[in-house]
Motif scaffolding. Sequence first.
Motif, short mmCIF file in Angstrom:
data_model
loop_
_atom_site.label_atom_id
_atom_site.label_comp_id
_atom_site.label_asym_id
_atom_site.label_seq_id
_atom_site.Cartn_x
_atom_site.Cartn_y
_atom_site.Cartn_z
N PHE A 100 40.17 34.69 44.27
CA PHE A 100 39.86 33.57 43.41
C PHE A 100 40.23 33.94 41.98
N ASN A 101 41.23 33.26 41.44
CA ASN A 101 41.68 33.47 40.06
C ASN A 101 41.12 32.35 39.19
N ILE A 102 40.75 32.68 37.97
CA ILE A 102 40.06 31.70 37.14
C ILE A 102 40.51 31.80 35.69
N VAL A 103 40.49 30.64 35.01
CA VAL A 103 40.75 30.57 33.58
C VAL A 103 39.43 30.22 32.88
N LEU A 104 38.96 31.10 32.00
CA LEU A 104 37.73 30.84 31.25
C LEU A 104 38.07 30.06 29.99
N LYS A 105 37.35 28.94 29.81
CA LYS A 105 37.65 28.04 28.69
C LYS A 105 36.50 28.01 27.69
N ASP A 149 48.55 26.82 38.80
CA ASP A 149 47.80 26.89 40.05
C ASP A 149 46.33 26.84 39.65
N ARG A 150 45.44 27.11 40.56
CA ARG A 150 44.03 26.94 40.21
C ARG A 150 43.55 28.00 39.22
N ALA A 151 44.34 29.07 39.04
CA ALA A 151 43.99 30.08 38.04
C ALA A 151 44.57 29.76 36.67
N ARG A 152 45.43 28.74 36.62
CA ARG A 152 46.10 28.41 35.37
C ARG A 152 45.98 26.91 35.09
N ALA A 153 44.78 26.40 35.15
CA ALA A 153 44.58 24.98 34.88
C ALA A 153 44.92 24.66 33.42
N LYS A 154 45.50 23.47 33.21
CA LYS A 154 45.94 23.08 31.88
C LYS A 154 44.93 22.13 31.24
N GLU A 155 45.13 21.90 29.94
CA GLU A 155 44.24 20.99 29.23
C GLU A 155 44.41 19.58 29.77
N LEU A 186 41.78 34.92 33.32
CA LEU A 186 42.64 34.66 32.15
C LEU A 186 41.88 33.79 31.16
N ASP A 187 42.37 33.82 29.91
CA ASP A 187 41.83 32.89 28.93
C ASP A 187 42.74 31.66 28.84
N GLU A 188 42.48 30.77 27.90
CA GLU A 188 43.24 29.53 27.82
C GLU A 188 44.69 29.75 27.40
N ASN A 189 45.00 30.95 26.89
CA ASN A 189 46.38 31.28 26.52
C ASN A 189 47.06 32.09 27.62
N ASN A 190 46.44 32.07 28.80
CA ASN A 190 46.98 32.80 29.96
C ASN A 190 47.07 34.30 29.71
N GLN A 191 46.15 34.83 28.91
CA GLN A 191 46.08 36.27 28.68
C GLN A 191 44.94 36.86 29.50
N PRO A 192 45.13 38.05 30.08
CA PRO A 192 44.04 38.67 30.86
C PRO A 192 42.82 38.93 29.98
N VAL A 193 41.65 38.75 30.55
CA VAL A 193 40.40 38.93 29.81
C VAL A 193 39.68 40.15 30.38
N GLU A 194 39.41 41.11 29.50
CA GLU A 194 38.73 42.34 29.92
C GLU A 194 37.23 42.19 29.72
N ASN A 195 36.45 42.95 30.49
CA ASN A 195 34.98 43.05 30.36
C ASN A 195 34.27 41.73 30.64
N VAL A 196 34.82 40.93 31.56
CA VAL A 196 34.09 39.75 32.02
C VAL A 196 33.09 40.20 33.07
N ASN A 197 31.82 39.80 32.92
CA ASN A 197 30.80 40.13 33.91
C ASN A 197 30.88 39.13 35.08
N ASN A 204 38.93 44.50 34.50
CA ASN A 204 39.57 45.60 33.77
C ASN A 204 40.53 45.06 32.71
N ALA A 205 41.37 45.94 32.17
CA ALA A 205 42.27 45.55 31.09
C ALA A 205 43.31 44.53 31.54
N ASN A 206 43.57 44.47 32.83
CA ASN A 206 44.51 43.48 33.36
C ASN A 206 43.82 42.19 33.80
N GLY A 207 42.52 42.08 33.52
CA GLY A 207 41.78 40.90 33.93
C GLY A 207 41.39 40.90 35.39
#
Length: 819
Positions: free
Chosen positions: A91-96, A753-759, A28-39, A50-53
């Motif tokens: 492992f779920n992650i938020v890219l910042k 949770d650890r995939a949705r860490a906040k600022e 996910l990104d910082e707005n909790n939106q799925p991120v596509e095409n992350v290597n 994929n399109a659902n992150g």
Amino acid sequence: MKTKITLFLSFISFVTFAQTARVKGIILDENNQPVENVNVTFQDRNAQSNANGFYILTIPSNVKSNLKFSHLSLKAAVITLELKPNEDYEFNIVLKSTAEQLGEVVINNNRNKRVEGVTTISPKAVRLIPGANAGVENILKTLPGVNANNELSTQYAVRGGNYDENLVYVNEIEVYRPFLVRSGQQEGLSFTNSDLVQNIDFAAGGFQAKYGDKLSSVLDITYRRPSKFGATLEASFLGGSISMDNVSKNQKWSAITGVRYRDNSLLVNSQQTETNFRPRFADVQSYVTFTPNTKWQFGFLGNISQNKYDYQPLTRQTNFGTVNEPIALLVNYEGREKDRYNTFFGAVKSIYNLNENTNFKFILSTYHTIEQEYFDILADYRLGEVNSNLGDENFGEVEYSRGVGSQLTHARNDLDALIVNAEVKGNHKKNETQIDWGFKYTRESIRDRIREWEVVDSAGFSLNNPILDVPVNEQPYTSYTGPLVPYSNVRAINYTDINRFSGYAQWNRRSKWGDHEIFTNIGVRGHQWQVSGDAINGKSQMTISPRAQFAIKPSWKRDVLFRISGGMYHQPPFYRELRDANGVVQPNVKAQSSVHFVIGSDYSFKMWRRPFKLVSEAYYKSMTDVNSYTLDNVRIRYQANNNAEAYAQGLDLRVNGEFVPGTESWLSFGYLKTEENIDNRGFIARPTDQRLKFGVLFQDYVPNLPALKMYLNLVYNTGLPGGSPSYADPYQYQLRLRDYRRADAGFSYVFTDRARAKEKGNWLNNFRELALGLEIFNLFDNQNAITNTWVRDVYTKSQYGVPNYLTSRVFSVKLNVKL
């Protein structure tokens, strides 16, 4: 030809020890939106979201390296991983907007169980999946071959066996349940605390000699050893739980402790009987470990449980019959029931590692239960015809009585049981060969007093016990001058001691047959016991149980493994099996015996580019010296005379995999036929003859809002035999209860949770996880019945089986917190 053989034999189970593992999750990104095409890269391996992150990557096991997440518009993140063979890690992650080094994760998961035909269940699924009795048993009921028609009970029957035929271990320590429980609503809490669980293994049959002497199944649970401080909290309208992890600074001491409280009022008050009801169930449980050096490890498992059941029924109306001939049973009650079950359990376990190939285990455990079951309940009933005229102002009311009567039940039952176990086990490995052995001594001391009777009055006269040699009471047509006796009367005092010696030895080997992998297990169990006590002098008895498993994994492109297992299984009688219908202990009851054959397959495949698995097993059990019994709710009463033979046959199928990316769900199907021949009168259905079973466990999330999750638990079972009135011939009562249909749904929003860490500075950063959910039990409000109440019609002299319905639709709110 090879492809045809593979497809044909894909019903039939085993595994090789994989040298890879998988990591998967949602980005996910910082707005909790799925991120596509992350290597996503690990050494020379890579994948893209994929399109659902969602991403998934197969990586080498037992290798510590960096898992890197990179994207053109976001900063990279790195985590250091070391996974065990065949580990499936999420492992779920938020890219910042700033790069991060997330730390190191080392996973020690349970080893693959495909070879043994063991089903491994995720502890996370146990905690998330909704159910009236949420926990390990709630998940088991969705598996093929496991049947349960009572959401108020944690008990389950496996492949035609009853509730007393299942082994349960926690950290290799056998655990027990109370003796006197008659109804699922009295049970309270399962011994297993889901908050403390690390691994769950379940075998539905054909299990190895290292497990104990039961006929049906093994549930093998491992509690975790914490690596750092942590705490969890769960609260709902049905109760709550708190658990805490603690570790000393030098990492030699660790402890996990859980406290639970449950109140079933919400569920029971949804039944058709109006009551004043106060069920209170609570327990505290702790697992403490001490590791002074690499040679020794010590552990202590303790549990104290208090179950209080106060029940005062008031009224009941149950409608049944047909559309053309609706009938209703109306009951007014007086009196109350007061039950207490207090249990105390403690066990010490020590492991000595002689070297990397040899270890020894020493286990000492004590189980003490003090139980009382007191009730005096008077029920005045009226059986009548219901007004079915839609335009009538009395529509739905009983207008014409077919039968009237009353029933007075009384009990003053007390039981005090102490069970002590002492056990030593050894494990030796050399190359691809392993030898396991063990020896166990058990002492059971039971002090039991039964005072239970029932008086039935129909149309103004008392019904005598039909099997006693007394004159027939034909009032009011003729006068009666014979003695008045209770319709049923059970009175006994038993002081019983049982000494048991048991042991096992088994040999395992992994070898090659050309390019195919072969797995072989051969073992034998022995069990000797003797029953004694006041005025009891049973003879010494002994059983020998040889068992074997054979598996092959062909060197095909398809990942298929085939397994065949079987042998002899004996169940030396426990105390309940020694006590006959009159409450008297019969010390020379034999062990029930079973010759068991299982043939199965384990087929892993890809569908929609995601992993799936089909597990299939066909089985047959031939049983002798069967201890026939009656089943009323969850109370089992044995004949205690080994007067029957029986068989069970069936087929179990289960497909599990990622029907939704990043989540595990499954579909299961079971076919079972089990019959018994009592006193050579011919075969009839056993009380657990559950012909068809379908189970679904489904997890999902909203693609653009993955924090919003949905969980669904569906069970469909065809009807069980409905039982028979007291003293009636079961061969004349083979009608079945209605099919059991149950759907429980849960909806949860994960705030963090650890995939949705906040600022930084956000109050949610104080939690590792925070979620709030809504649970709906019995989503479609199905009327399920567990037993029949038998009521006499004075005019036709017929008896009606009136269904005892279970819970209706219930809503609850649930809060989950992790610190």
